[in-house]
Each structure stands twice: as structure tokens, then as C-alpha cells.
Design a protein around this motif. Structure first.
Motif, PDB file in Angstrom:
ATOM      1  N   ASP A 199      80.691 104.967 -31.543  1.00 41.81           N
ATOM      2  CA  ASP A 199      81.829 104.990 -32.463  1.00 41.81           C
ATOM      3  C   ASP A 199      83.126 104.560 -31.787  1.00 41.81           C
ATOM      4  OD1 ASP A 199      80.097 106.063 -34.285  1.00 41.81           O
ATOM      5  OD2 ASP A 199      80.802 108.122 -34.063  1.00 41.81           O
ATOM      6  N   ASP A 200      84.053 104.070 -32.623  1.00 42.68           N
ATOM      7  CA  ASP A 200      85.440 103.883 -32.219  1.00 42.68           C
ATOM      8  C   ASP A 200      85.577 102.990 -30.988  1.00 42.68           C
ATOM      9  OD1 ASP A 200      88.164 104.181 -32.338  1.00 42.68           O
ATOM     10  OD2 ASP A 200      88.193 106.134 -31.364  1.00 42.68           O
ATOM     11  N   ASN A 201      85.051 101.770 -31.106  1.00 41.99           N
ATOM     12  CA  ASN A 201      85.190 100.761 -30.069  1.00 41.99           C
ATOM     13  C   ASN A 201      85.606  99.444 -30.725  1.00 41.99           C
ATOM     14  OD1 ASN A 201      84.421 101.732 -27.228  1.00 41.99           O
ATOM     15  ND2 ASN A 201      82.784 102.627 -28.476  1.00 41.99           N
ATOM     16  N   PHE A 202      85.398  98.350 -30.040  1.00 40.59           N
ATOM     17  CA  PHE A 202      85.758  97.026 -30.558  1.00 40.59           C
ATOM     18  C   PHE A 202      84.536  96.112 -30.598  1.00 40.59           C
ATOM     19  CE2 PHE A 202      89.487  98.910 -28.617  1.00 40.59           C
ATOM     20  CZ  PHE A 202      90.461  98.731 -29.590  1.00 40.59           C
ATOM     21  N   LEU A 203      83.380  96.702 -30.774  1.00 44.35           N
ATOM     22  CA  LEU A 203      82.133  95.943 -30.805  1.00 44.35           C
ATOM     23  C   LEU A 203      82.026  95.164 -32.109  1.00 44.35           C
ATOM     24  CD1 LEU A 203      79.921  98.809 -29.387  1.00 44.35           C
ATOM     25  CD2 LEU A 203      80.618  96.731 -28.169  1.00 44.35           C
ATOM     26  N   ASN A 204      81.379  94.000 -32.054  1.00 45.26           N
ATOM     27  CA  ASN A 204      81.283  93.139 -33.233  1.00 45.26           C
ATOM     28  C   ASN A 204      79.895  92.541 -33.349  1.00 45.26           C
ATOM     29  OD1 ASN A 204      81.237  90.790 -31.492  1.00 45.26           O
ATOM     30  ND2 ASN A 204      83.442  91.057 -31.241  1.00 45.26           N
ATOM     31  N   GLY A 205      79.776  91.570 -34.249  1.00 44.16           N
ATOM     32  CA  GLY A 205      78.477  90.955 -34.507  1.00 44.16           C
ATOM     33  C   GLY A 205      77.752  91.661 -35.635  1.00 44.16           C
ATOM     34  N   PHE A 227      81.437  95.556 -36.881  1.00 42.91           N
ATOM     35  CA  PHE A 227      80.120  95.031 -37.216  1.00 42.91           C
ATOM     36  C   PHE A 227      80.134  94.418 -38.623  1.00 42.91           C
ATOM     37  CE2 PHE A 227      78.835  98.329 -34.052  1.00 42.91           C
ATOM     38  CZ  PHE A 227      78.283  97.454 -33.123  1.00 42.91           C
ATOM     39  N   THR A 228      79.382  93.353 -38.791  1.00 40.06           N
ATOM     40  CA  THR A 228      79.288  92.653 -40.065  1.00 40.06           C
ATOM     41  C   THR A 228      77.829  92.608 -40.520  1.00 40.06           C
ATOM     42  OG1 THR A 228      79.122  90.518 -38.906  1.00 40.06           O
ATOM     43  CG2 THR A 228      81.322  91.242 -39.578  1.00 40.06           C
ATOM     44  N   GLY A 229      77.598  91.915 -41.633  1.00 36.63           N
ATOM     45  CA  GLY A 229      76.245  91.773 -42.137  1.00 36.63           C
ATOM     46  C   GLY A 229      75.817  92.944 -42.994  1.00 36.63           C
ATOM     47  N   GLN A 230      74.537  93.003 -43.261  1.00 36.96           N
ATOM     48  CA  GLN A 230      74.003  94.010 -44.163  1.00 36.96           C
ATOM     49  C   GLN A 230      73.303  95.128 -43.402  1.00 36.96           C
ATOM     50  OE1 GLN A 230      71.530  92.180 -47.123  1.00 36.96           O
ATOM     51  NE2 GLN A 230      73.154  90.831 -47.871  1.00 36.96           N
ATOM     52  N   ILE A 246      78.241 104.909 -40.344  1.00 37.36           N
ATOM     53  CA  ILE A 246      78.507 103.478 -40.146  1.00 37.36           C
ATOM     54  C   ILE A 246      79.832 103.073 -40.793  1.00 37.36           C
ATOM     55  CG2 ILE A 246      76.053 102.901 -40.017  1.00 37.36           C
ATOM     56  CD1 ILE A 246      76.228 101.976 -42.917  1.00 37.36           C
ATOM     57  N   SER A 247      80.710 104.024 -41.052  1.00 41.00           N
ATOM     58  CA  SER A 247      81.956 103.741 -41.765  1.00 41.00           C
ATOM     59  C   SER A 247      82.926 102.916 -40.923  1.00 41.00           C
ATOM     60  CB  SER A 247      82.621 105.055 -42.171  1.00 41.00           C
ATOM     61  OG  SER A 247      82.918 105.818 -41.025  1.00 41.00           O
ATOM     62  N   GLU A 248      83.935 102.361 -41.629  1.00 41.11           N
ATOM     63  CA  GLU A 248      85.017 101.601 -41.012  1.00 41.11           C
ATOM     64  C   GLU A 248      84.511 100.442 -40.164  1.00 41.11           C
ATOM     65  OE1 GLU A 248      88.476 103.818 -39.624  1.00 41.11           O
ATOM     66  OE2 GLU A 248      87.508 105.647 -40.347  1.00 41.11           O
ATOM     67  N   ASN A 249      83.634  99.656 -40.762  1.00 41.79           N
ATOM     68  CA  ASN A 249      83.207  98.387 -40.200  1.00 41.79           C
ATOM     69  C   ASN A 249      83.489  97.303 -41.237  1.00 41.79           C
ATOM     70  OD1 ASN A 249      81.744  98.590 -37.439  1.00 41.79           O
ATOM     71  ND2 ASN A 249      81.013 100.383 -38.562  1.00 41.79           N
ATOM     72  N   MET A 250      82.786  96.212 -41.157  1.00 42.21           N
ATOM     73  CA  MET A 250      82.941  95.127 -42.126  1.00 42.21           C
ATOM     74  C   MET A 250      81.592  94.791 -42.742  1.00 42.21           C
ATOM     75  SD  MET A 250      85.571  92.825 -39.818  1.00 42.21           S
ATOM     76  CE  MET A 250      85.826  91.583 -41.090  1.00 42.21           C
ATOM     77  N   LEU A 251      80.771  95.800 -42.924  1.00 46.46           N
ATOM     78  CA  LEU A 251      79.434  95.614 -43.475  1.00 46.46           C
ATOM     79  C   LEU A 251      79.520  95.247 -44.949  1.00 46.46           C
ATOM     80  CD1 LEU A 251      77.798  98.700 -41.760  1.00 46.46           C
ATOM     81  CD2 LEU A 251      77.660  96.301 -41.041  1.00 46.46           C
ATOM     82  N   SER A 252      78.600  94.418 -45.410  1.00 46.27           N
ATOM     83  CA  SER A 252      78.636  93.922 -46.785  1.00 46.27           C
ATOM     84  C   SER A 252      77.258  94.044 -47.424  1.00 46.27           C
ATOM     85  CB  SER A 252      79.118  92.468 -46.804  1.00 46.27           C
ATOM     86  OG  SER A 252      78.275  91.648 -46.005  1.00 46.27           O
ATOM     87  N   GLY A 253      77.160  93.527 -48.657  1.00 51.83           N
ATOM     88  CA  GLY A 253      75.899  93.597 -49.384  1.00 51.83           C
ATOM     89  C   GLY A 253      75.692  94.956 -50.032  1.00 51.83           C
ATOM     90  N   GLU A 254      74.588  95.096 -50.702  1.00 53.41           N
ATOM     91  CA  GLU A 254      74.277  96.340 -51.383  1.00 53.41           C
ATOM     92  C   GLU A 254      73.716  97.374 -50.416  1.00 53.41           C
ATOM     93  OE1 GLU A 254      71.814  95.805 -54.762  1.00 53.41           O
ATOM     94  OE2 GLU A 254      73.180  94.405 -55.759  1.00 53.41           O
ATOM     95  N   ILE A 255      73.919  98.635 -50.763  1.00 55.34           N
ATOM     96  CA  ILE A 255      73.317  99.716 -49.983  1.00 55.34           C
ATOM     97  C   ILE A 255      71.823  99.724 -50.297  1.00 55.34           C
ATOM     98  CG2 ILE A 255      73.267 102.189 -49.558  1.00 55.34           C
ATOM     99  CD1 ILE A 255      76.147 102.327 -50.551  1.00 55.34           C
ATOM    100  N   PRO A 256      70.970  99.509 -49.306  1.00 57.19           N
ATOM    101  CA  PRO A 256      69.530  99.481 -49.613  1.00 57.19           C
ATOM    102  C   PRO A 256      69.048 100.836 -50.095  1.00 57.19           C
ATOM    103  CG  PRO A 256      69.910  99.470 -47.238  1.00 57.19           C
ATOM    104  CD  PRO A 256      71.248  99.309 -47.879  1.00 57.19           C
TER     105      PRO A 256
END
Length: 656
Positions: A199-205, A227-230, A246-256
């Protein structure tokens, strides 16, 4: 047990045979005495949760026999000895968290091959994470809440090294400055891994892949990164997962819809991403879940009722989405619910009264929706409520008085609704500000000071003699009955009058008589043929009566009697007014009916007044009673005499 204060006695250094020294959870305020380094047989040193200050004495690193060292939660400063891993070859547990230690984490820690627990969290360590692949027995690594940094390349090295730690159960690197992408080798970490927290870092991808291989994972936390993607469907394979953050990221798409297998989940935190679609119905399978946080996404559709069958749910955060429909009434079944926030959505309908059954509720947020109707009175039953925000809706009616009985209520916002009536005055309302009620233009207060503070008008004074509601109902029913009776009576009178008029039209002298509200002088002059003598019926003290034949628009002739007042007489005008008033108010079978009147100017410009009356065809009563030719005087029966009394009066000859 009494707390030990002051300094650690330096005389402990004389106890050469001592193997265990534990002075934890006290109020020791001194530095660690260097004499402790003389305890060459010491295996366990426990000095945690004190107020020790200064640096770790160099002499401590001479205690090669140490297996357990805990200095947690003190005020220690400075760097760790670079040879710490060599100095303590037998060390199995090193707990140094919650201090002010700084500098790099020594690489020599990889030489402490017996190490099982390493906790350096909540300090000020900086630099990169050392490669610790030689720690074959390590079970817990905690580096969180420091200033450690990384790049994608360093991440590959660190996590690649950690794949050798086959007994690793907990890995915490949260709240640092780690950056770059995570390598795929994350999926090759120990199969024994239970807790993974970055949590609470600057990791991406993209969302890290391969977590499904870690089938013993109970906690997966990657929130507050980039983090991005689904979200991978494979997460649903982690049947032991209890915490998924997994909050406060840039995740997209529907919740499976993967929650059917996550029956042990108790904490689901997915807020503040870019997730779309509906709330998965399979959440109903998570019977142990206590917290669901989905706020700050782009979710749509209605709030699924399945959420409200979760017996352990105490926090439900759905704010700042695009959810529509109403809040399901099933919310009332959540007796243990403490916090619910559905603000900033498109919810409509009424606030369900069943929410008043949530007896444990402490915070209720429903602001900025499209809610209508009244505020339920039973919100006053929520005795544990500390926060209530219903602002920016279309709520109507009064503020429930029971809300002022909520002694624990600390925040209240009812602004920008359509509320009206008196603002309560006790508890939270006594200190309420204008911001809390603004935009409700029909509110009022009974106290001048409160009215000024809230910027509302003064309430009208209440009538203290107000009748009980039972009396009011009885009066209303009585009034209703009277009104209905009056209507039926009016209808009956109207029908009787209509029947009478119809009968008169058939049997009377003038079956085609059509009345109009007024006649002009020219119409009267034409109907009397210029007031010729042949049409004169008789004369009286204030005027003359003429026979007049009026022609209607349909060509029908109506014969009436016209009494023309002699306005040269001083009392004629007054007589006209008196007769008009009298005949307007008086009805009798022996009184002739007044049809209309005329008040105007004649052809010479002089004032003209006349009364238009029903015409009786049998002549002047005076001629019948006092004929000029006595021999030709007709005889009258009693009925005819009564009739001619009426005729004589109706022709307009005034009484002497």
C-alpha cells in the motif's frame, strides 16, 4: 503491577550469567546503558514500549549470543551498525519498529541466516531494500512506513531474491517511496504467503498477475498506488482471502462477479478507482464481510438488495457513483450497521423508514441525491447516531422533533432541501449554524437569537387553545355533512322551482313569456305604441299603467304591463325605489310579479322610470268594482272576486 520509571540500572551488566532481560511496557526514559554489552550469555533482550532515547550502543552488537532483540516503540535514533547481520549470527527475531532510526538497511542482515522475524517498520530508513534471499527461515518481513525507494529494475531484483524465501508468510512494504512496475516473479513468492501489502507507494503498471498461485493468501493490499487495467478474475480462486484492498488506484472495467468463492472475506476496499458496471450480486455469498467500500467509482444501476442480507456488515460506502433507484427497505435488517454513505449518486424515492431499525448506526450520509418525501420520524430512534447528512435533496415537510433528542449527534446537515416549519432547539440544534439549514426557505424559529443565527423567519405564535385532534376530526366530519346536506337541499329547491316554472308555462296566461334583465325606453315606447290611450290600463297617484306587447329575438310576442312613473310628482322617484326594493324581497300569491325595470332618458331628454310587470287580462279592478254603467255591472263569484283583487293590485294602481 507497578510501572518502572527512570533509567535502566547499569549494574545489570554485572549479571554475567543472565540469559533473559525483559523490561517492557514501562516508562524508562534513559539511554540504553553500554554495560548491557557485558551480558555475553544473554539470549533475549526485551526493552520495547518504553521511552528510551539515544542511539543503540555499539556494545550491544557484541552480544553474539542474542536470539531475540526487541526495542520496539521507543525514541531511539541513528543508524544501524552495518555489520548487524554478522554480529548476531543466532538472531531469530529483530523488532526495531516505531523508533526514529534512519539511514540504509544494512545488507549484512542477509547473513543472519537464522532470522525468522524482521520488523523495521515505522522508522526513517531510506535507500533500497537489501536482497534477503539467504534468509531461508524468514517468515515475516516488515519494512512499512519508511522512506525506502525503488525502480522497476530494483523491484525485479528484490522480488526475485525473495522467491528463495520459501517459508515467507508476511511481506509488508507499505508507505514507502517504491516506484516502477512489479515483476511477474511476484507470482513465485512462497506458497505459504498469507499477507502481501505494498500500500501507499508509487508503483504502476497493470494489476499484478499470478496472485492466484498464492493460494494461502488471506490479505492482499495494493491500495494507493497507480495500478491500471482490470481486476483479474483469477482473484476469485483465493478461497482463504479475508482482506482485499485495492482502492485509490486507476483500475477500470467492471468488478468481476468473483465473490462466490470468497466466503471468508471480511474486508473489501475498492473505492476511488474507475470501475464501472453494477454491484456484483455474488457479494451475498460473503457472509462474514464487515466492510464494503466501493465509493468514488463509476458504478451504475441500482443498489443490489443482496448486500442487505449480510449479517456482519457494519460499514457500507457507496458514495460518488452513478447509482440510481431507491435505497432498498431491506437496509432495516442490518442491526449491526454503523456507517452507511450513499451520497453523490442519483438515488430517488423516499428515505426508507426501515433505516430507523438500524439501532447501531453512527453515521448516515445521503447528501446530493434526488430523494423526496419526508424525513422519517424514527431517525430519532438512532441513539448512537453521531453524523447525519441529508443535504441537497428534495426532502419535504418538517424537521422531526425527535432529532433533537440525539445527544451524541455531532454533525448535522439538512441544507438545500424544501423543509419547512419550526427548527428544533435542543442539543445539536442549539449550536447549529446557517450552513446546516441554508436553502430551506420555509423554516422558522421561535427564538429571535436562533432565527438570526440561522437566517430564518420567526414562527407565527401558536394558539394555546388549540383543540385536540379528535375534536378537530369531529368538526370536520360535521362540516362535511352540513355541506353535503346543503348541496342536496339546493338541488331539491332548484328542481322544485324548475318544475313550478314548467307548470306555469303550461297553465298560465303567458306560456311563451321570455324575461330579460332590463328594457330600454325605446323598447317600452314601441311596445306601448307610443303610450297611446288605447293601451292605458289605469292611473294612480304616481303614474300610469300601460299594456305593452314586446317582441323577442325569436319573434314571440310577450304581453306585459308597464307602470310609467310621473316624475313631476315630488315623491314619485322615491316611490320607484321603494317599490323596487319591496317587490325584490316580497313574494305572495296575491302580488303581481315584477319582470324588470327601466331607468333612463326619454325621447325629449327627460328622466324616465318605469316598472315592467306581469300583465293580467281582466282589466282594472276599479272598473269592476265601480263601473260607469251600473246596470251593466257584472256579477262576481267569491273565487272571481279573489282573482280580481289580485288583478286590480297587479295592474299597478297604488293603494290610496
Amino acid at each position: 503491577m507497578n510501572e518502572i520509571t527512570g533509567a535502566i540500572p547499569s549494574t545489570f551488566g554485572n549479571l554475567s550469567t543472565l540469559t533473559n532481560l525483559s523490561i517492557a511496557r514501562n516508562k524508562l526514559r534513559s539511554m540504553i546503558p553500554i554495560q548491557l554489552g557485558q551480558l555475553q550469555n544473554l539470549k533475549s533482550l526485551q526493552l520495547s514500549e518504553n521511552e528510551l532515547s539515544g542511539m543503540i550502543p555499539f556494545s550491544i552488537y557484541n552480544m553474539s549470543s542474542l536470539e531475540f532483540l526487541s526495542l520496539t516503540k521507543n525514541n531511539l535514533v541513528g543508524n544501524l551498525n552495518t555489520n548487524i547481520g554478522v554480529a548476531f549470527p543466532n538472531l531469530t527475531s529483530l523488532f526495531l519498529s516505531q523508533n526514529k532510526l534512519e539511514g540504509p538497511i544494512p545488507n549484512s542482515l542477509s547473513n543472519a541466516s537464522q532470522l525468522q522475524f524482521l520488523d523495521l517498520s515505522s522508522n526513517m530508513f531510506s535507500g533500497v531494500i537489501p536482497l534477503l534471499g539467504n534468509l531461508n527461515y524468514i517468515r515475516t518481513l516488515r519494512f512499512g512506513q519508511n522512506y525506502l525507494s525503488s525502480t522497476t529494475e530494483q523491484n525485479y531484483k528484490v522480488f526475485g531474491s525473495l522467491t528463495n524465501c520459501t517459508q515467507l508468510e508476511n511481506l509488508h512494504m507499505n508507505s514507502n517511496k517504491l516506484a516502477g512496475q512489479l515483476p511477474s516473479s511476484v507470482a513465485n513468492l512462497s506458497a505459504s504467503l498469507q499477507g502481501f501489502c505494498i500500500d501507499d507507494n508509487f508503483l504502476n503498471g497493470d494489476f499484478p498477475q499470478g496472485f492466484e498461485n498464492l493460494h494461502n493468501l488471506t490479505s492482499l493490499s495494493i491500495h494507493r498506488n497507480f495500478f491500471t487495467g482490470q481486476i483479474p478474475n483469477a482473484i476469485g480462486k483465493l478461497q482463504l482471502l479475508q482482506k482485499f484492498t485495492i482502492s485509490e488506484n486507476m483500475l477500470s472495467g467492471e468488478i468481476p462477479d468473483i465473490f462466490g468463492n470468497l466466503t471468508r472475506l471480511y474486508w473489501l476496499i475498492m473505492g476511488n478507482n474507475q470501475l464501472t458496471g453494477r454491484i456484483p450480486t455474488s457479494l451475498a455469498k460473503c457472509q462474514q464481510v464487515t466492510t464494503i467500500s466501493l465509493e468514488g467509482n463509476r458504478l451504475s444501476g441500482t443498489i443490489t438488495k443482496q448486500i442487505f442480507v449480510l449479517p456482519s456488515l457494519n460499514t457500507l460506502l457507496l458514495a460518488s457513483n452513478s447509482l440510481s433507484g431507491s435505497l432498498p427497505r431491506e437496509v432495516g435488517s442490518l442491526k449491526q450497521l454503523e456507517n452507511i454513505d450513499v451520497s453523490d449518486n442519483q438515488l430517488s424515492g423516499n428515505i426508507p423508514a426501515e433505516i430507523g431499525h438500524c439501532s447501531s448506526l453512527q453515521s448516515l450520509g445521503m447528501a446530493r441525491n434526488k430523494l423526496t418525501g419526508l424525513i422519517p420520524d424514527n431517525l430519532g430512534d438512532l441513539k448512537a447516531l453521531t453524523r447525519l447528512d441529508l443535504s441537497s435533496n428534495n426532502l419535504l415537510g418538517l424537521i422531526p422533533n425527535d432529532l433533537e433528542d440525539l445527544s451524541d449527534l455531532q454533525f448535522l446537515n439538512l441544507s438545500f432541501n424544501r423543509l419547512e416549519g419550526q427548527v428544533p432547539s435542543k442539543n445539536i440544534f442549539a449550536n447549529l449554524s446557517w450552513n446546516s439549514v441554508q436553502g430551506n426557505y420555509k423554516l422558522c424559529a421561535t427564538d429571535q437569537e436562533i432565527a438570526g443565527k440561522l437566517r430564518v423567519s420567526m414562527c407565527p405564535r401558536e394558539d394555546k387553545s388549540t383543540m385536540p385532534w379528535v375534536v378537530k376530526i369531529v368538526i370536520l366530519i360535521s362540516v362535511f355533512i352540513v355541506l353535503v346536506s346543503a348541496i342536496f337541499c339546493s338541488i331539491w329547491v332548484w328542481m322544485m322551482q324548475k318544475k313550478k316554472k314548467s307548470s306555469h308555462g303550461v297553465n298560465g296566461s303567458h306560456p311563451h313569456m321570455v324575461f330579460q334583465p332590463s328594457f330600454s325606453y325605446s323598447e317600452i315606447r314601441a311596445a306601448t305604441n307610443g303610450f297611446v290611450t288605447e293601451n292605458l290600463i289605469g292611473k294612480g297617484g304616481f303614474g300610469s299603467v300601460y299594456k305593452a306587447v314586446f317582441t323577442s329575438e325569436k319573434g314571440l310576442n310577450n304581453t306585459l304591463a308597464v307602470k310609467v312613473l310621473d316624475l313631476k310628482q315630488s315623491r314619485a322617484s322615491k316611490s320607484f325605489d321603494v317599490e323596487c326594493e319591496a317587490f325584490r324581497n316580497v313574494r305572495h300569491r296575491n302580488l303581481v310579479k315584477i319582470v324588470s325595470s327601466c331607468s333612463g332618458i326619454d325621447h325629449t331628454g327627460s328622466e324616465f322610470k318605469a316598472l315592467i310587470m306581469e300583465y293580467m287580462c281582466n282589466g282594472n279592478l276599479d272598473e269592476w268594482l265601480y263601473p260607469n254603467d251600473i246596470e251593466s255591472k257584472p256579477t262576481l263569484s267569491l273565487t272571481q272576486t279573489e282573482h280580481f283583487h289580485r288583478c286590480g293590485f297587479c295592474t299597478g294602481l297604488p293603494a290610496p
